[in-house]
Design a protein around this motif. Structure first.
Motif, short mmCIF file in Angstrom:
data_model
loop_
_atom_site.label_atom_id
_atom_site.label_comp_id
_atom_site.label_asym_id
_atom_site.label_seq_id
_atom_site.Cartn_x
_atom_site.Cartn_y
_atom_site.Cartn_z
N ILE A 156 0.99 -1.37 0.09
CA ILE A 156 -0.11 -0.28 -0.68
C ILE A 156 0.53 1.54 0.08
O ILE A 156 0.90 2.15 -0.46
CB ILE A 156 -0.85 0.10 1.56
CG1 ILE A 156 -2.14 -0.96 1.18
CG2 ILE A 156 -1.70 1.24 1.57
CD1 ILE A 156 -2.84 -1.43 2.56
N LEU A 157 1.97 1.40 0.69
CA LEU A 157 2.64 2.45 1.37
C LEU A 157 3.52 2.95 -0.20
O LEU A 157 3.77 3.88 -0.91
CB LEU A 157 3.77 2.25 1.99
CG LEU A 157 2.67 2.38 3.85
CD1 LEU A 157 4.34 2.07 4.51
CD2 LEU A 157 2.33 3.24 4.24
N LEU A 158 4.32 1.32 -1.07
CA LEU A 158 4.67 1.58 -2.01
C LEU A 158 3.84 1.88 -2.94
O LEU A 158 4.45 2.90 -3.77
CB LEU A 158 5.25 0.45 -2.66
CG LEU A 158 6.01 -0.31 -4.02
CD1 LEU A 158 7.64 0.53 -3.09
CD2 LEU A 158 6.69 -1.22 -3.91
N THR A 159 2.90 1.78 -3.55
CA THR A 159 1.81 2.53 -4.52
C THR A 159 1.54 3.82 -4.47
O THR A 159 1.59 4.74 -4.92
CB THR A 159 0.40 1.54 -4.52
OG1 THR A 159 0.70 0.09 -4.98
CG2 THR A 159 -0.71 2.23 -6.01
N THR A 160 1.35 4.34 -2.85
CA THR A 160 1.18 5.54 -2.32
C THR A 160 2.29 6.47 -3.29
O THR A 160 2.12 7.74 -3.57
CB THR A 160 0.88 6.15 -0.89
OG1 THR A 160 -0.36 5.05 -0.93
CG2 THR A 160 0.76 7.28 -0.73
N THR A 208 -2.94 -2.45 -4.06
CA THR A 208 -2.59 -1.08 -5.37
C THR A 208 -3.79 -0.06 -5.74
O THR A 208 -3.52 0.81 -5.14
CB THR A 208 -2.30 -1.70 -6.45
OG1 THR A 208 -0.98 -2.67 -6.64
CG2 THR A 208 -2.52 -0.82 -7.89
N ILE A 209 -4.83 -1.01 -5.75
CA ILE A 209 -6.11 -0.41 -5.39
C ILE A 209 -6.30 1.50 -3.89
O ILE A 209 -6.20 1.63 -4.55
CB ILE A 209 -7.43 -1.03 -5.57
CG1 ILE A 209 -7.18 -1.53 -6.52
CG2 ILE A 209 -8.50 0.51 -5.72
CD1 ILE A 209 -8.82 -2.76 -7.03
N ILE A 210 -6.03 -0.08 -3.22
CA ILE A 210 -6.36 1.15 -1.80
C ILE A 210 -5.45 2.40 -1.83
O ILE A 210 -5.23 3.36 -1.58
CB ILE A 210 -6.15 -0.29 -0.33
CG1 ILE A 210 -6.96 -0.73 -0.53
CG2 ILE A 210 -5.81 0.96 0.84
CD1 ILE A 210 -6.98 -2.19 0.72
N GLY A 211 -3.56 1.60 -2.57
CA GLY A 211 -2.73 2.93 -2.12
C GLY A 211 -2.92 4.02 -3.46
O GLY A 211 -2.62 4.80 -2.87
N ALA A 212 -3.27 3.62 -4.46
CA ALA A 212 -3.83 4.62 -5.60
C ALA A 212 -5.07 5.64 -4.87
O ALA A 212 -4.96 6.84 -5.42
CB ALA A 212 -4.08 3.83 -6.33
N GLY A 213 -5.75 4.77 -4.43
CA GLY A 213 -6.82 5.67 -3.69
C GLY A 213 -6.72 6.90 -2.81
O GLY A 213 -6.72 8.09 -2.95
#
Length: 735
Positions: free
Chosen positions: A427-431, A525-530
């Protein structure tokens, strides 16, 4: 569509990005292979992580800056790993340390592009430290192996640099040639386009000029730094000469002999002649692409006579047209058309000069620029504490981004802990990889990351279901690693798909529950991107409409300085190095303004305040640069007479208007209407006198040269005065 995708893929294989992708993959995989052979896989994984953390800062540029960038990335990655590794053992200590590190590493970006990549290495190290992949011996040993991986990558890069340093420069030059070729083609199309289509071409030119400026800055840093270090190296001087000629081609491509509207009006009944000039421009663009291939692949250059034949055909047709014109009034048309093909002829000569440099140069020519002058063209950054202090303010986009990123990362961490997510660091990586200082860029990355991950996930599921081979997974893991790293700057959506595929194939080798891995990968990925998207929109957002005026004023100021150099050039009071330096700064400032406008155009409708008005101002700045470049190019490439007092009065009035437009304090502008009227009258009378003399003489060349000078100077001054007056009126209405 499929054909374009295939063509794009094969073009990727020729790029410097693909070469860097292979370099990264080899550097990351070799430690794993050696460590596996020695039975120390944890150490190999840590070294591979070290390669991943330090590779982002290894971007094109001078060797010194690259070494410093990678070395700092190694240091910051080791420190982040140690601090987070120890802080994670103490719950009360972890969050404050986590917050401080994210904010402070983010603020490093104030020192420029390379610093932002070093900053990213530190932030990435923080996130990967949460993955809890530790070497035997604990946190210190793990951090040291990461440092060893980073140093291995630095050594590996240095070896490749010394083996292929010429190829690095040639790849960049090739890309600059291709971008310039595209620029010439669009400018040629603009000769006959009107209305909305012309506006689309102008916007495309805005984006293209920004890309060209970026390449030029990298080439300057590499070539000029090497010339400084290697002295009279033939290879370095040759490439510097080629680059200088390429910049002159861009300037000539930007220059028009008169305003576009007037040229279209005068030539509206001569479509065949206009098409011929367009064809000549397109042939030159094709020639630049061929030169790019020669540089990229180190091929032998094959001469082609089509450019010379087209030149002869156009000048012959001009002579035929000239013989048909009998009315004095039509001489204006002839002069404009002659100046147009004269500019193209100068462009052709620059192309021929590059051809000679590639095929005939023996290393004896001088660059025409002293070494100390060349160094002035390098863009330097002030690495002092004051730069950082100046950005500790909510007005700073970097400060806002640092706050925003810190809050977003804490949110992602809390969500991961609260819901006991399997791989919370995803999650953090995607953000981290999606968030950018501006909303528009973050929104685009949000979309691209989601689409790429979903596409990659779908392809991965299909492959894993139908293929049960560890060998295939291993080969695909290597291929997708190279492609992901190659595409990350060129096409982020495709890169995201390959990143997902790479993660899945690696997990397929390590774990049996790979389908569950894919499921969690997509969900995280969806959570991090959101989180990244919502933070960019609602947490201290930076909107371009609020800052674009700064870019407008900086561009006007840079154009002012460029125009001053043109005036001094006409009076023989400046050196060519000063002229080129002012031109470089004007090009860069225009590129920054174009990029800011592109970002503004991508923002939500509620924040596109005065978009059409801003486009008009950006277009006026582009015209200002084009008119200045046109006048400067003519003065540089033609014999001219002494600058008159009327020329100086015109310039003084233009400078007044531009000074008013670019300054914060709106001081009243001195009325210069009488001076302008007197200057217009002088040039108009001189023009008519020369027309009558030229029309009545058999030997026309000396008079024609003078007539050409008067026509260009008269039109350029009038055009520049109209643009500067329009800018002054705009800012007066806003005062």
């Amino acid at each position: 569509m499929l054909f374009q995708q295939i063509r794009s893929f094969f073009q990727l294989l020729k790029t410097a990005e693909f070469s860097r992708g292979i370099r990264f993959a080899v550097a990351a995989i070799l430690p794993l292979v050696v460590a596996n052979y020695l039975g120390q896989m944890n150490a190999g994984i840590a070294m591979a992580v070290g390669v991943l953390l330090t590779s982002p800062s290894e971007v094109p540029g001078s060797l010194r800056r690259r070494v410093i960038g990678v070395a700092l990335s190694v240091i910051i990655a080791v420190l982040a790993t140690l601090i987070i590794g120890y802080a994670s053992s103490y719950t009360f200590l972890f969050l404050p340390v986590f917050i401080l590190l994210i904010f402070h590493f983010s603020m490093i970006s104030v020192y420029g592009f390379r610093a932002s990549l070093i900053s990213f290495s530190g932030l990435l190290a923080i996130v990967l430290s949460l993955a809890q992949v530790a070497s035997e011996g604990g946190v210190i040993t793990h951090a040291l192996w990461i440092g060893a991986g980073g140093l291995w990558y630095l050594l590996f890069s240095l070896v490749l640099h010394y083996l292929f340093r010429r190829r690095e420069t040639d790849h960049l030059l090739a890309e600059a040639f291709e971008l310039t070729a595209k620029y010439l083609e669009i400018r040629a199309q603009l000769m006959s386009q009107k209305g909305e289509k012309a506006e689309e071409f102008h916007k495309e030119l805005f984006a293209l000029q920004t890309s060209i400026n970026e390449k030029h800055e990298l080439i300057r840093e590499m070539v000029i730094s090497r010339r400084k270090n290697f002295g009279r190296s033939g290879m370095v001087r040759k490439r510097l000469l080629i680059f200088m000629e390429l910049v002159d081609i861009l300037e000539l491509g930007m220059a028009n002999p008169v305003t576009s509207e007037r040229m279209k009006k005068l030539l509206k009944n001569y479509e065949a002649e206009v098409k011929q000039v367009e064809a000549w421009s397109n042939l030159m663009a094709d020639r630049l692409r061929i030169i790019a291939e020669v540089l990229r692949r180190d091929r032998r250059y094959k001469k082609d006579t089509r450019l010379q034949l087209k030149k002869a055909e156009i000048w012959k047709n001009f002579e035929l047209l000239e013989s048909k014109v009998s009315h004095l009034e039509e001489n204006d048309l002839l002069l404009v058309y002659r100046n147009l093909i004269s500019f193209k002829d100068k462009q052709f000569q620059k192309v021929r000069s590059i051809e000679r440099l590639i095929t005939e140069w023996q290393g004896k020519s001088e660059t025409g620029m002293k070494r100390q002058d060349a160094v002035r063209f390098l863009t330097t950054t002030e690495y002092d504490l004051k730069t950082l202090q100046d950005h500790l303010d909510l007005q700073s986009p970097i400060f806002r981004h640092s706050l925003r990123l810190t809050v977003a990362m804490i949110t992602g961490f809390v969500i991961g802990e609260f819901f006991a997510v399997q791989n919370a660091y995803w999650i953090l990586l995607t953000t981290l990889v999606i968030m950018r200082p501006g909303y528009a860029l973050t929104r685009d990355r949000f979309k691209q990351r989601l689409f790429g991950t979903l596409i990659g996930g779908a392809v991965a599921v299909t492959i894993v279901i139908f293929i049960k081979s560890a060998v295939v997974y291993g080969v695909l893991a290597v291929i997708t690693l190279v492609l992901a790293h190659s595409m990350i700057q060129r096409n982020y959506k495709t890169a995201a798909a390959f990143i997902t595929l790479n993660v899945v194939f690696i997990y397929s080798l390590l774990r049996p529950d790979v389908l569950e891995v894919i499921e969690f990968r997509v969900l995280d990925t969806i959570i991090g991107a959101g989180i990244a998207f919502l933070a960019a929109k609602f947490l201290w957002p930076t909107w371009e409409y609020a800052t674009i005026n700064n870019f407008i004023k900086e561009s006007i100021q840079a154009n002012r300085e460029f125009l001053k150099e043109v005036e001094l050039l006409y009076s023989n009071e400046t050196e060519m190095a000063s002229y080129r330096l002012a031109r470089k700064k004007a090009f860069l400032a225009m590129g920054d303004l174009n990029a800011a406008f592109q970002r503004m155009a991508q923002e939500p409708k509620t924040h596109k305040q005065h978009l059409e008005e801003t486009f008009r101002i950006v277009s006026l700045n582009q015209e200002l640069l084009s008119a200045t470049a046109s006048l400067g190019t003519f003065i540089r490439s033609h014999p001219t007479t002494e600058a008159t007092v009327h020329f100086r009065n015109y310039m003084a009035a233009i400078q007044q208007h531009l000074s008013f437009s670019s300054s914060e304090d709106k001081v009243a502008v001195k009325d210069s209407k009488d001076d302008i009227s007197a200057a217009e009258k002088y040039y108009r009378q001189l023009y008519q006198q020369l027309l009558e003399v030229e029309h009545g003489k058999e030997k026309k060349d000396p008079v024609r040269e003078r007539l050409q000078e008067v026509q260009v100077v008269m039109d350029r001054l009038k055009w520049l005065e109209e643009i500067s007056e329009s800018l002054r009126k705009f800012f007066l209405s806003k005062a």
